[in-house]
Design a protein around this motif. Structure first.
Motif: not given
Length: 534
Positions: A279, A324, A331-335, A343
């Protein structure tokens, strides 16, 4: 044209495989995705692949990226400046304390005069050393530099047009070449390119064969002994066609290829080759040409609709899992992703509803042209990927997309044009892969002040909420405030999208088993000093 370039590249690697070499020499051969060698004067073209291989390894900035870790985003580290700080009486001004005793590859001194000379090369059109071909590249990466001055032989200052807490993230892109190289080349940048010119980095350029190869050699006098390169030489070869790169690796003509064709990865693994993925901050989008006359993409409902109409998972499958889905710049998991109202999923019904609200129906379908590249830095497999998107949009939402394929550098030049420039050939979107690494990069691509042709906001996108948030973010100094407003800014990129967000790739590379020590950082760039051959 593409076939001729691929054959030329193969001819070079064939010659290399047959050429005698010292048994003690370690020569690393890399197949790039570029269709030509990046320029060698100290500000390479061909996007960030140019910076990866013919930028940072040879020509350094006052600040460098730390590319030694895989478990976190690349951070900043001291480079040709040992330290830096904001001036106590002016937050727009940054003071850089230069490293002493550094030499360019040609033996001349690196000092404050050399820094100012390099800044004049780019930012002063009246300077004798002004390098017109490099101006658009560097200025777009450092759009807020307003002035600079020498304080003493080992100290310089740079002043920005606005208060910008993220300015240090732009400084690595200001590369330094030896002023003596320009003199030796007769004050002609075309001749300087073939000398080749001198930098301060861990590698030096020792040979240039136009459109075929560049050879780098280890700089044994590098200022940081701990970062002395492990290989003796690196040979860089432009091989734009993925299957040609694959054949070059399989035959042993190169040791490393960028972006192996996804359908070839299983067989490479089975044959014992090493596949590296990871990533990193990168997104593969379409830029919306919303400011062109009569652009259908001026309507935010159309821009949102397209983001609902595409099947991102199908593109991931096409790439054999080396990407992905992208539903935003981050990315969605980035704070800092935030909590946007939209969405994006594959939802053709919602996409068609938004298109209908904007006036586009089965009887009056949305139709536009996208300009893409045939290969290039971070572009993965642009032809099959865009063909898949073209079919996807037609089948899912009745959108007609025409595809105009050009070479990578032509596409990059188009991304610096104004929205109705003839070079765009009527394109309403550009497929240009982009870094998504930090606040400075966000400002560069989306702040209205950086609108084309002077900056990287090709779309000339303007969002008042985004502008207000970025102002607060620019003036912030504590990390909690920066993260809070970074997320708020990103929410605007999702809900008022200037781009069609498609995928984030996983930075695939393939190596022969003898390549050791490679680290896949969370960055576009790599640390070539870590790589060894056994």
């Amino acid at each position: 044209m593409k076939k001729r370039l691929s054959l030329a590249a193969l001819a070079v690697v064939s010659a290399l495989s047959l050429a005698p070499a010292s048994a003690q020499e370690k020569v690393l051969r890399i197949g790039m995705t570029a269709s030509d060698i990046p320029t060698t004067t100290g500000m390479p073209n061909n996007g960030f692949e140019g910076m990866r291989f013919l930028g940072f390894p040879i020509f350094e900035g006052l600040i460098l990226f730390d590319l030694t870790k895989t478990d976190q985003l690349a951070t900043l580290r001291p480079g040709l400046a040992e330290k830096w700080e904001q001036a106590p009486d002016d937050k727009k001004t940054w003071i850089f304390h230069l490293r002493k005793g550094v030499k360019f590859h040609d033996g001349t001194d690196f000092n404050a005069d050399a820094v100012i000379w390099n800044l004049e090369r780019i930012f002063n059109k009246d300077s004798a050393q002004f390098e017109a071909g490099a101006v658009g590249i560097m200025r777009s990466r450092v759009p807020i530099l307003a002035s600079y001055k020498k304080i003493d032989d080992s100290t310089v200052s740079m002043t920005t047009s606005i208060v910008a807490s993220y300015f240090p993230w732009m400084v690595p892109y200001i590369l330094n070449a030896s002023p003596a190289s320009w003199e030796k080349g007769g004050k002609d940048w075309a001749k300087v390119a073939m000398l080749p010119p001198a930098g301060t980095g861990p590698f030096r350029i020792t040979g240039v064969v136009p459109r075929q190869s560049v050879t780098l050699a280890r700089n044994d006098a590098y200022w940081d002994p701990a970062k002395k390169a492990k290989v003796d030489q690196i040979v860089l070869l432009p091989i734009p066609e993925p299957n040609t790169r694959l054949a070059a690796l399989r035959s042993g003509r190169v040791d490393w290829i960028e972006v192996p064709p996804p359908d070839g990865i299983p067989s490479l693994k089975q044959a014992g080759f090493v596949i590296s993925t990871g990533s990193y901050p990168h997104v593969w989008p379409w830029f919306y040409n919303m400011a062109a006359k009569n652009s259908p993409l001026a309507d935010v409902r159309v821009r949102q609709a397209l983001n609902y109409c595409i099947d991102r998972s199908a593109i991931v499958t096409l790439l054999n899992g080396t990407a992905e889905p992208s539903v935003g710049w981050l990315k969605p998991n980035d704070p800092a992703f935030g909590k946007p109202e939209n969405r994006y999923t594959f939802d053709p019904a919602k996409g068609k509803k938004l298109l209908a609200e904007a006036g586009f129906t089965d009887k009056k379908p949305l139709s536009f042209k996208v300009m893409i590249s045939t290969s290039g830095s971070g572009q993965m497999l642009p032809l099959p990927m865009n063909e898949a998107l073209q079919e996807n949009l037609k089948q899912a939402c009745g959108v007609d997309v025409q595809v105009e394929a050009v070479e990578w550098q032509v596409l990059l030049n188009a991304a610096r044009a104004v929205p109705d420039d003839p070079s765009l050939k009527g394109a309403m979107a550009l497929n240009v892969s982009s870094p998504s690494s930090d606040v400075g990069m966000m400002f560069r691509y989306f702040a209205y002040a950086n609108s084309s042709p002077t900056g990287s906001n090709w779309e000339q996108w303007k969002d008042d909420k985004f502008e207000d948030v970025m102002k607060t973010l620019s003036e912030a100094t504590d990390e909690a405030t920066i993260q809070k407003y970074f997320a708020m800014a990103h929410e605007r990129l999702v809900d008022n999208p200037p781009w069609l967000f498609i995928v984030h790739d996983l930075n695939p590379r393939a190596f022969s088993k003898k390549v050791k020590g490679f680290v896949s950082p969370q960055s576009w760039f790599v640390d070539l000093t870590l790589v060894d051959l056994q």
